[in-house]
Design a protein around this motif. Sequence first.
Motif, PDB file in Angstrom:
ATOM      1  N   CYS A  21       0.777  -1.568   0.027  1.00 50.11           N
ATOM      2  CA  CYS A  21      -0.503  -0.203  -0.050  1.00 50.11           C
ATOM      3  C   CYS A  21       0.565   1.424  -0.007  1.00 50.11           C
ATOM      4  O   CYS A  21       1.780   1.236   0.056  1.00 50.11           O
ATOM      5  N   SER A  22       0.566   2.399  -0.264  1.00 45.52           N
ATOM      6  CA  SER A  22       1.266   3.714  -0.327  1.00 45.52           C
ATOM      7  C   SER A  22       1.099   3.841   1.298  1.00 45.52           C
ATOM      8  O   SER A  22       0.490   4.099   1.854  1.00 45.52           O
ATOM      9  N   HIS A  25      -2.208   5.273   2.127  1.00 44.61           N
ATOM     10  CA  HIS A  25      -3.329   4.956   2.222  1.00 44.61           C
ATOM     11  C   HIS A  25      -3.252   3.953   3.140  1.00 44.61           C
ATOM     12  O   HIS A  25      -4.084   2.914   3.991  1.00 44.61           O
ATOM     13  N   LEU A  28      -3.986   5.393   6.367  1.00 43.91           N
ATOM     14  CA  LEU A  28      -5.424   5.812   6.292  1.00 43.91           C
ATOM     15  C   LEU A  28      -6.636   4.562   7.356  1.00 43.91           C
ATOM     16  O   LEU A  28      -6.840   4.289   8.186  1.00 43.91           O
ATOM     17  N   ALA A  29      -5.443   3.228   6.000  1.00 44.44           N
ATOM     18  CA  ALA A  29      -5.918   1.863   6.568  1.00 44.44           C
ATOM     19  C   ALA A  29      -5.880   1.588   8.068  1.00 44.44           C
ATOM     20  O   ALA A  29      -7.012   1.395   8.875  1.00 44.44           O
ATOM     21  N   THR A  64      -2.957  -1.322  -4.566  1.00 43.09           N
ATOM     22  CA  THR A  64      -2.802  -0.359  -5.173  1.00 43.09           C
ATOM     23  C   THR A  64      -3.945   0.277  -6.125  1.00 43.09           C
ATOM     24  O   THR A  64      -3.645  -0.115  -7.780  1.00 43.09           O
ATOM     25  N   GLY A  84     -10.004  -2.680  -4.061  1.00 39.73           N
ATOM     26  CA  GLY A  84      -9.345  -1.913  -2.628  1.00 39.73           C
ATOM     27  C   GLY A  84      -9.344  -2.282  -1.440  1.00 39.73           C
ATOM     28  O   GLY A  84     -10.423  -2.806  -1.392  1.00 39.73           O
ATOM     29  N   VAL A  88     -10.330   1.825   3.067  1.00 41.68           N
ATOM     30  CA  VAL A  88      -9.397   3.102   1.882  1.00 41.68           C
ATOM     31  C   VAL A  88     -10.614   3.713   1.205  1.00 41.68           C
ATOM     32  O   VAL A  88     -11.414   4.601   1.142  1.00 41.68           O
ATOM     33  N   PHE A  92     -12.523   7.535   0.873  1.00 41.75           N
ATOM     34  CA  PHE A  92     -12.940   7.995  -0.343  1.00 41.75           C
ATOM     35  C   PHE A  92     -14.663   7.844  -0.866  1.00 41.75           C
ATOM     36  O   PHE A  92     -14.600   9.026  -1.512  1.00 41.75           O
ATOM     37  N   SER A 114     -15.209  -3.768  -3.995  1.00 47.57           N
ATOM     38  CA  SER A 114     -14.010  -3.644  -2.663  1.00 47.57           C
ATOM     39  C   SER A 114     -14.844  -4.738  -1.163  1.00 47.57           C
ATOM     40  O   SER A 114     -14.294  -6.064  -2.593  1.00 47.57           O
TER      41      SER A 114
END
Length: 358
Positions: A21-22, A25, A28-29, A64, A84, A88, A92, A114
């Motif tokens: 993950c970035s 992300h 946030l996760a 990603t 994803g 996350v 959004f 999702s």
Amino acid sequence: MLVSEPELRTFTQNIFLAMGCSEAHAVLAADVLLKSDLRGIDSHGVARLSGYIRLWEKQRINPTPDIKIVHETATTATVDADAGLGLVVAPFAMRVAIEKAKAYGSGWVSVRNSNHFGIAGYHALMAVEQDMIGFAMTNASPLVAPTFSNERLLGTNPMCYAFPAGKYPPVIVDMATSAAANGKLEIAQRSGKQVPEGWIQNQQGQFTTDPHALKSGGSLLPLGSDHEHGSHKGFGLSATVDILSGVLSGANYGPWVPPFVSFLEPPMNPPGKGIGHFLGAMRVDGFRPADEFKADMDNWIQRFKSASTVDPTQHVIIPGEPELEAELDRMQNGIPLVDAVAKDLNELAVKLGVKTLQ
């Protein structure tokens, strides 16, 4: 094991980074999962990490994703999550709903393709922070039998409604539409305890207190447990969540929802894409001045808190109150992890090359 909030947050972020993950992300996760543990909802917090890793290893979670709106009007949208992390994707989608509400009074977003999105309350509270009423719901692994059935056709399908207040904390109605969430069975399994009668039935449709009964063909029961106690109402609420989250968005629904639990395999020929969510935000000042509403919410809360009770040592509990008390305590004193969860997390850390919990 007692772990400080900063240590557990860093650990969780590192697990998501190890998935690919970035950084944004992962942060946030981890925030979504930590909110669950802080608020005392241990079934949906870091105990879920091994499940996310298992689905990632099976290429059912895309670390990603290209999350995008695929259908839109002024007040509505459908988001494709590209497999994803729901942790996350749901924030959004709620941001989209909030922006639409700012412009037009309300915003409604359905999500398809999702995965598990953590606690519904996290996402609904995002709207409360903007003086809006927040809505969040999701369908889930088919573990619940509808009234009169012994076939697993629905998920625990949680729904959350969150209302801002003034001097009091927001009112947060966050609940599964089953008699109990599957996570509570997992907690009982880890601690070697039985569960209350009315939560689960065996394959023959008889009440059982065995928390392992799902693995031998049993099923969770709708809210109400049986028809005499209103399980048809829980079934109706669960159906509502499933239709709004799955049918409306183009996600899977009913028995075709891809499972999060390890003992179920994804069904053949699914009609949709992934798991579905439904999120909404309504501006309070679209109905009346927000300050007036929040003053009346304070009055509502105060009146219910002062209600007479059968037992004078008890008081009426406002929805969201126990979770807030847990959060204040755990922020200061640390987050308790049962031995089985701590062991599982550290094994996961070793596997992924992440620093273990101390």
